[in-house]
Every structure is written in structure tokens, then in C-alpha cells.
Design a protein around this motif. Structure first.
Motif, mmCIF file in Angstrom:
data_model
loop_
_atom_site.group_PDB
_atom_site.id
_atom_site.type_symbol
_atom_site.label_atom_id
_atom_site.label_comp_id
_atom_site.label_asym_id
_atom_site.label_seq_id
_atom_site.Cartn_x
_atom_site.Cartn_y
_atom_site.Cartn_z
ATOM 1 N N ASP A 6 21.777 80.193 0.976
ATOM 2 C CA ASP A 6 21.119 81.499 0.524
ATOM 3 C C ASP A 6 21.650 81.638 -1.018
ATOM 4 O O ASP A 6 20.712 81.854 -1.884
ATOM 5 C CB ASP A 6 21.435 82.731 1.082
ATOM 6 C CG ASP A 6 20.805 83.893 0.490
ATOM 7 O OD1 ASP A 6 19.636 84.069 0.649
ATOM 8 O OD2 ASP A 6 21.603 84.867 0.078
ATOM 9 N N ALA A 7 22.569 81.436 -1.273
ATOM 10 C CA ALA A 7 23.204 81.720 -2.675
ATOM 11 C C ALA A 7 22.517 80.485 -3.581
ATOM 12 O O ALA A 7 22.284 80.637 -4.956
ATOM 13 C CB ALA A 7 24.851 81.287 -2.663
ATOM 14 N N LYS A 8 22.524 79.231 -2.881
ATOM 15 C CA LYS A 8 21.664 78.262 -3.852
ATOM 16 C C LYS A 8 20.578 78.414 -3.893
ATOM 17 O O LYS A 8 19.781 78.164 -5.181
ATOM 18 C CB LYS A 8 22.033 76.917 -3.059
ATOM 19 C CG LYS A 8 21.639 75.677 -3.942
ATOM 20 C CD LYS A 8 21.863 74.566 -2.902
ATOM 21 C CE LYS A 8 21.661 73.167 -3.842
ATOM 22 N NZ LYS A 8 22.047 71.764 -3.422
ATOM 23 N N LEU A 9 19.914 78.980 -3.045
ATOM 24 C CA LEU A 9 18.320 79.463 -2.907
ATOM 25 C C LEU A 9 18.269 80.391 -4.135
ATOM 26 O O LEU A 9 17.140 80.258 -5.009
ATOM 27 C CB LEU A 9 17.751 80.073 -1.667
ATOM 28 C CG LEU A 9 17.304 78.863 -0.699
ATOM 29 C CD1 LEU A 9 16.997 79.752 0.614
ATOM 30 C CD2 LEU A 9 16.244 78.248 -1.085
ATOM 31 N N ALA A 26 14.760 85.872 4.744
ATOM 32 C CA ALA A 26 15.378 87.090 5.360
ATOM 33 C C ALA A 26 16.665 86.770 6.348
ATOM 34 O O ALA A 26 16.325 86.067 7.335
ATOM 35 C CB ALA A 26 14.226 87.611 6.290
ATOM 36 N N LEU A 27 17.745 87.151 5.933
ATOM 37 C CA LEU A 27 18.882 86.705 6.612
ATOM 38 C C LEU A 27 19.082 87.754 7.612
ATOM 39 O O LEU A 27 19.000 88.713 7.580
ATOM 40 C CB LEU A 27 20.091 86.545 5.772
ATOM 41 C CG LEU A 27 20.090 85.510 4.694
ATOM 42 C CD1 LEU A 27 21.571 85.780 3.848
ATOM 43 C CD2 LEU A 27 20.154 84.186 5.290
ATOM 44 N N PRO A 28 19.628 87.243 9.048
ATOM 45 C CA PRO A 28 19.908 87.994 10.094
ATOM 46 C C PRO A 28 21.223 88.777 9.819
ATOM 47 O O PRO A 28 21.950 88.449 8.696
ATOM 48 C CB PRO A 28 19.970 87.159 11.263
ATOM 49 C CG PRO A 28 20.490 86.064 10.683
ATOM 50 C CD PRO A 28 19.747 85.741 9.312
ATOM 51 N N SER A 29 21.500 89.941 10.295
ATOM 52 C CA SER A 29 22.752 90.507 10.189
ATOM 53 C C SER A 29 24.123 89.892 10.658
ATOM 54 O O SER A 29 24.117 89.714 11.828
ATOM 55 C CB SER A 29 22.536 91.987 10.726
ATOM 56 O OG SER A 29 23.744 92.645 10.356
ATOM 57 N N LEU A 72 20.853 82.196 13.589
ATOM 58 C CA LEU A 72 21.469 81.606 12.402
ATOM 59 C C LEU A 72 20.873 80.170 12.221
ATOM 60 O O LEU A 72 20.698 79.743 10.832
ATOM 61 C CB LEU A 72 22.956 81.349 12.553
ATOM 62 C CG LEU A 72 23.831 82.848 12.756
ATOM 63 C CD1 LEU A 72 25.292 82.439 13.228
ATOM 64 C CD2 LEU A 72 23.779 83.448 11.398
ATOM 65 N N VAL A 73 20.735 79.269 13.209
ATOM 66 C CA VAL A 73 20.141 78.079 13.031
ATOM 67 C C VAL A 73 18.747 78.054 12.431
ATOM 68 O O VAL A 73 18.390 77.311 11.450
ATOM 69 C CB VAL A 73 20.140 77.342 14.333
ATOM 70 C CG1 VAL A 73 19.092 75.836 14.210
ATOM 71 C CG2 VAL A 73 21.509 77.034 14.808
ATOM 72 N N ALA A 74 17.933 78.937 12.830
ATOM 73 C CA ALA A 74 16.343 79.191 12.156
ATOM 74 C C ALA A 74 16.857 79.827 10.657
ATOM 75 O O ALA A 74 15.961 79.032 9.921
ATOM 76 C CB ALA A 74 15.612 80.194 12.926
ATOM 77 N N ALA A 75 17.595 80.552 10.478
ATOM 78 C CA ALA A 75 17.829 80.950 9.167
ATOM 79 C C ALA A 75 18.042 79.837 8.174
ATOM 80 O O ALA A 75 17.678 79.519 7.111
ATOM 81 C CB ALA A 75 18.649 82.051 9.201
ATOM 82 N N LYS A 76 19.124 78.758 8.750
ATOM 83 C CA LYS A 76 19.512 77.517 8.201
ATOM 84 C C LYS A 76 18.294 76.861 8.100
ATOM 85 O O LYS A 76 18.123 76.037 6.710
ATOM 86 C CB LYS A 76 20.800 76.967 8.845
ATOM 87 C CG LYS A 76 21.310 75.825 8.193
ATOM 88 C CD LYS A 76 22.095 75.181 8.800
ATOM 89 C CE LYS A 76 22.783 73.962 8.432
ATOM 90 N NZ LYS A 76 23.925 73.192 9.021
ATOM 91 N N GLN A 134 15.111 77.413 7.591
ATOM 92 C CA GLN A 134 14.414 78.053 6.846
ATOM 93 C C GLN A 134 14.911 77.870 5.356
ATOM 94 O O GLN A 134 14.156 77.564 4.359
ATOM 95 C CB GLN A 134 13.917 79.654 7.261
ATOM 96 C CG GLN A 134 13.004 80.097 6.287
ATOM 97 C CD GLN A 134 11.638 79.520 6.273
ATOM 98 O OE1 GLN A 134 11.092 79.235 7.305
ATOM 99 N NE2 GLN A 134 11.005 79.391 5.095
ATOM 100 N N ALA A 135 15.935 78.084 5.206
ATOM 101 C CA ALA A 135 17.015 78.120 3.848
ATOM 102 C C ALA A 135 16.701 76.675 3.376
ATOM 103 O O ALA A 135 16.511 76.363 2.308
ATOM 104 C CB ALA A 135 18.150 78.294 3.873
ATOM 105 N N GLU A 136 16.944 75.530 4.271
ATOM 106 C CA GLU A 136 16.872 74.395 3.949
ATOM 107 C C GLU A 136 15.428 73.860 3.567
ATOM 108 O O GLU A 136 15.149 73.241 2.753
ATOM 109 C CB GLU A 136 17.368 73.288 5.189
ATOM 110 C CG GLU A 136 18.843 73.215 5.273
ATOM 111 C CD GLU A 136 19.079 72.795 6.440
ATOM 112 O OE1 GLU A 136 18.334 72.162 7.135
ATOM 113 O OE2 GLU A 136 20.565 72.207 6.468
#
Length: 495
Positions: free
Chosen positions: A52-55, A235-238, A316-320, A322-324
Motif C-alpha cells: 500500500d505504501a509503495k502503491l 480499500a484495505l480491510p481494518s 488480507l490475501v485478496a488485498a495483497k 489487489q495491491a500487487e
């Protein structure tokens, strides 16, 4: 037999122990999986935060690059707008000068020139001349033919005095539709060539400007296309909720696992006691059965907790993922921007070259407009001078008429003076000629000179000797003495 019941009425303890052991093993597997998922979730959460920071950093870089590209496109558009405004200013100047040229040409075409004002020579006009017209053989022997260059002014005046001023009023009242106009002495071909040259220069300017005409739109479309490929914000989960949920689930699972372990230990101990010969009461057996029957519910609670941990882990895996995926998309956008940067550099170079070429060409075009302005001034001066010519010729005619009157008066006076001089000479010769020797002052018998002013027919002027002043004084004295003697003699004779 205890309490009156036989051994076959009691459930087999071995089966209960096996069920308890199986439930305990299943519970341990579920707890192990939950702990593994929780540990993996922690690692995945770290990856998601880093991604997320890199994005955010890459997205910020892409946005800055897009802003720079948009500013370059705007710069090119502004430069093109400036060049187009310069071209419009030239168009306005050309329209004004063309309108002024048309106006003066129409004015020249509306002002006729009498046929006797011009020569049929094609070299007679400093403006050039048109092709010969039907009136090229017109007679130029009108009233201004006497004033043609190369003819003596005295000869002109002599013709006026001898022949009089011809009256061409009737001739001037004839149809003037065949008369030439001031415009006939303008080189229309040269004017058309100049105007066509202006139009050709304007077309060349359009060709130069068209080389970069699509640059702003092309850049805008490319920028829009790159912007369209940018991913939406992740959209990061909490993470707090996820970890809190997992901790709660793990704590519940630990309690259930402890309960399973205690149940198994009780059942294993009961089996050992039974094998040692201890006999359980019916209430003990029923309680063991109830506890064993609760094992599926405990396993279901454990599976539900595992599902909860797995669900948060999948978030978390889905967020990762999506981020990738977003990062891959952004890298593609950066690659497109690098290519766009090279294209923009080339566009700027071409735009600069176009600006230089347009500036040089506009300078030449403005110089051509100066030629049109000079031509307008020349034609205006031409018309003004022609009108002044008409006024000058009118003034000269008034001068000739006044001179004719003066000359006529002078001729009358000279004729009277000549006649008076002839009479006085005859009187002198009659009174004194017989008293003078014949070889003294022979020219005293000459008649006075007849004056023909301006006509050039004057007789040879008399050449009279210059008499010294003392001789005149002596003659005057003697005449006075003689006059006195004559008076005295006349008085004596009368006495």
C-alpha cells in the motif's frame, strides 16, 4: 452386575474413548490451522501495508508525471494559440490593406482621363499599362497638345495668339464611356501577382502550422488513456478488526481444545479404571454419553472459528493480490509515461522549429503587406497628383487667358505708339531734313520698327548711336538760344 443392571446395558467405553480421541485430534488440527492462518495473516498484513505504501508512492509519481504531461500539452497548445493569433493579426492587416487597395482601385476606375491627356505609348505610365484599347489611335492634338514636353512655351503661346484657344467643350460633351480611367494606367497583372503571392504565403503558413496541429489533442487523449488505466485506490480491510477477530477466535478455540483434552483424559481414565475392574453406575455412563454427544458441537464451533480466521486471512490475501495487481498496472503506466516523455520531447523540438519557421515566414509576409501599403500610397498619390494636375492645367488656362488679354492690350498700345512715332518722324524730316547735309545721319529717314510681339516676325531693331550728355546739354543750350533769337526776330519784324 451393579445396581441390578448387566454389563451389556453399558456403552462400550472403548468407543467413547476413540470418539474423544478423534475429536481431540481433529480439534488440535483445527487449532493448528487457525494458528498457522493467524501467523500467515500477520505476514500478509505486513506485505499489504508495504504494498500500500509503495502503491501510494508510485501513484503519486504517476500523477505528477501526468500533470507534467498535461502542462506540456497545455504549453504546446498555448504556443500554437499564440502563433494562430499572430496569423489572425496578419489576416486582419491583409484584409485592411486589401480593402484599402480595392477602394483606391475602384476610385481610380471611376475617374476618367480625357483622351488628349495621355500618350498611346506603353511606356507612358510609371505604373505600367494595360493592353492597347480601341482608343489607342485617338488624336492628341487637343488643347493640351500645345503643352506637350519638348515644345517651346513661346511657340505654344504664339499658336494660341495666332490660332486662338480651340473650344473643345462640345467634344468633351461626347460619350465618355470609351475614355480611359486612371486605373487603365495601373499594372493590374502586377497587383494580382502581389495578391496571389500573399495568398500563397498564407497557405504556406497554414502548412507549417498544420505540422503540430494535432499535438495538443493527441497528448490529451494519451493522458486520458493512461489515466483510465490507473487502478482505484486500494480499500484495505481494518487490520485491528481482523486481528481482534482472530485473537477472539483463537482464544475460544483454545478453550474448546482444552475441553476436548480434559474430556479425552476423563474417558481414557475411565477406560483404564474399567479395565482395572471398576464398574460405573448408569448415571456415570449417561454423563459420559452426554459429554461425548457434545463433541460434534465443540468441533463445529472450532470449525466456525477456523472459518472466521480463514475469512479474515482471505481478506488480507485478496488485498495483497489487489495491491500487487495495482502495482503491476502502475508499472505499465510508468512505462507508458516514459515513452510519452520521449514523444513529448520530440514534440517540443518540432514545435520550437515550427515557431522559428513561422516567425521567419510571418516577417516575410509582413514585408509583403508593406508592399501592398506602399502600393496603396502610390496609387493614392497618383490620384492626388492627377487631381492637382487638373487644377494646375486650369490655372495655366486662366494664366493664358489673362496673358492673351495683356498681350492684346500691349499690341494696341504698341500700334498706337508706332503710329505716333511715324508721324513725329515725318514732321521732323519735313521741318529739318532739307537743312541737313545728305551724308549726315542717314538713318534719320528710317521708319519706326514695327513690333510683332511673340510672333517672332519683328523687323531688325534700329541701332541708334549713344549721344554723350555734354553734347545733349550743348544742343539744348543752342536750341534755347536759337529759340530766343527767333522770338527777338519775330518781335522786330512785328515792329
Amino acid at each position: 452386575m451393579i445396581n441390578g443392571r448387566s454389563d451389556n446395558e453399558q456403552p462400550h467405553l472403548v468407543s467413547l474413548v476413540l470418539q474423544s480421541k478423534k475429536a481431540l485430534q481433529h480439534g488440535e488440527q483445527l487449532c493448528s490451522r487457525a494458528r498457522s492462518l493467524s501467523s500467515t495473516s500477520a505476514e500478509t498484513a505486513g506485505d499489504v501495508i508495504a504494498l500500500d505504501a509503495k502503491l501510494r508512492w508510485v501513484t503519486s509519481a504517476v500523477i505528477e508525471q501526468l500533470k507534467l504531461a498535461a502542462s506540456v500539452a497545455k504549453s504546446i497548445e498555448l504556443k500554437r494559440t499564440e502563433l494562430e493569433n499572430q496569423a489572425k493579426e496578419w489576416d486582419n492587416s491583409r484584409a485592411q490593406r486589401s480593402e484599402a487597395l480595392d477602394s483606391i482601385l475602384e476610385s481610380l476606375g471611376s475617374q476618367v482621363i480625357p483622351p488628349d491627356f495621355h500618350s498611346t505609348s506603353s511606356d507612358s505610365s510609371i505604373f505600367g499599362s494595360q493592353d492597347g484599347s480601341d482608343d489607342g489611335d485617338e488624336d492628341i492634338s487637343g488643347p493640351f497638345a500645345d503643352s506637350l514636353p519638348g515644345r517651346s512655351p513661346t511657340e505654344t503661346l504664339r499658336n494660341v495668339l495666332v490660332h486662338g484657344v480651340p473650344n473643345h467643350h462640345a467634344a468633351r460633351m461626347r460619350d465618355r464611356s470609351k475614355w480611359k480611367t486612371l486605373r487603365d494606367f495601373v499594372d493590374e497583372h502586377a497587383v494580382n501577382d502581389l495578391l496571389e503571392s500573399l495568398e500563397g504565403d498564407r497557405n504556406i503558413l497554414d502548412d507549417i502550422l498544420s505540422r503540430t496541429s494535432d499535438y495538443p489533442e493527441s497528448l490529451a487523449n494519451t493522458i486520458s488513456a493512461i489515466q483510465a488505466t490507473l487502478p482505484v485506490d486500494l480499500a484495505l480491510p481494518s487490520l485491528d478488526i481482523i486481528f481482534s477477530t482472530q485473537e477472539t477466535a483463537l482464544a475460544e478455540m483454545a478453550k474448546h481444545l482444552t475441553s476436548l483434552a480434559e474430556h479425552y483424559d476423563q474417558m481414557a481414565s475411565a477406560l483404564r479404571d474399567n479395565e482395572a475392574g471398576e464398574v460405573f453406575s448408569r448415571e456415570d455412563i449417561q454423563e459420559m454419553n452426554r459429554d461425548t454427544e457434545e463433541l460434534p458441537a465443540i468441533i463445529a464451533d472450532l470449525e466456525h472459528s477456523v472459518s472466521s480466521v480463514a475469512s479474515s486471512h482471505e481478506q488480507l490475501v485478496a488485498a495483497k493480490q489487489q495491491a500487487e495487481s495495482n502495482l503491476t498496472t502502475l508499472k505499465g503506466a510508468l512505462s507508458d509515461l516514459d515513452e510519452l516523455s520521449d514523444i513529448m520531447a520530440e514534440m517540443l523540438d518540432r514545435q520550437e522549429a515550427v515557431q522559428i519557421e513561422v516567425s521567419e515566414h510571418l516577417t516575410e509576409m509582413h514585408n509583403s503587406l508593406v508592399s501592398v501599403e506602399e502600393l496603396c500610397h502610390r496609387f493614392t498619390s497618383y490620384q492626388y497628383s492627377y487631381n492637382q494636375l487638373l487644377m494646375e492645367l486650369s490655372r495655366r488656362r486662366r494664366y493664358m487667358e489673362a496673358a492673351e488679354k495683356i498681350i492684346a492690350g500691349m499690341m494696341s498700345q504698341l500700334t498706337a505708339l508706332t503710329e505716333e512715332e511715324r508721324l513725329r518722324r515725318e514732321e521732323f524730316n519735313t521741318a529739318h531734313g532739307e537743312h541737313l547735309p545728305s551724308d549726315v545721319c542717314l538713318f534719320v529717314q528710317n521708319h519706326p520698327t514695327r513690333w510683332e510681339i511673340v510672333t517672332g516676325n519683328n523687323e531688325a531693331l534700329e541701332v541708334l548711336p549713344e549721344i554723350d550728355a555734354d553734347l545733349l546739354a550743348e544742343a539744348n543750350s543752342r536750341l534755347a538760344t536759337a529759340a530766343g533769337n527767333v522770338r527777338t526776330l519775330g518781335a522786330s519784324q512785328s515792329l
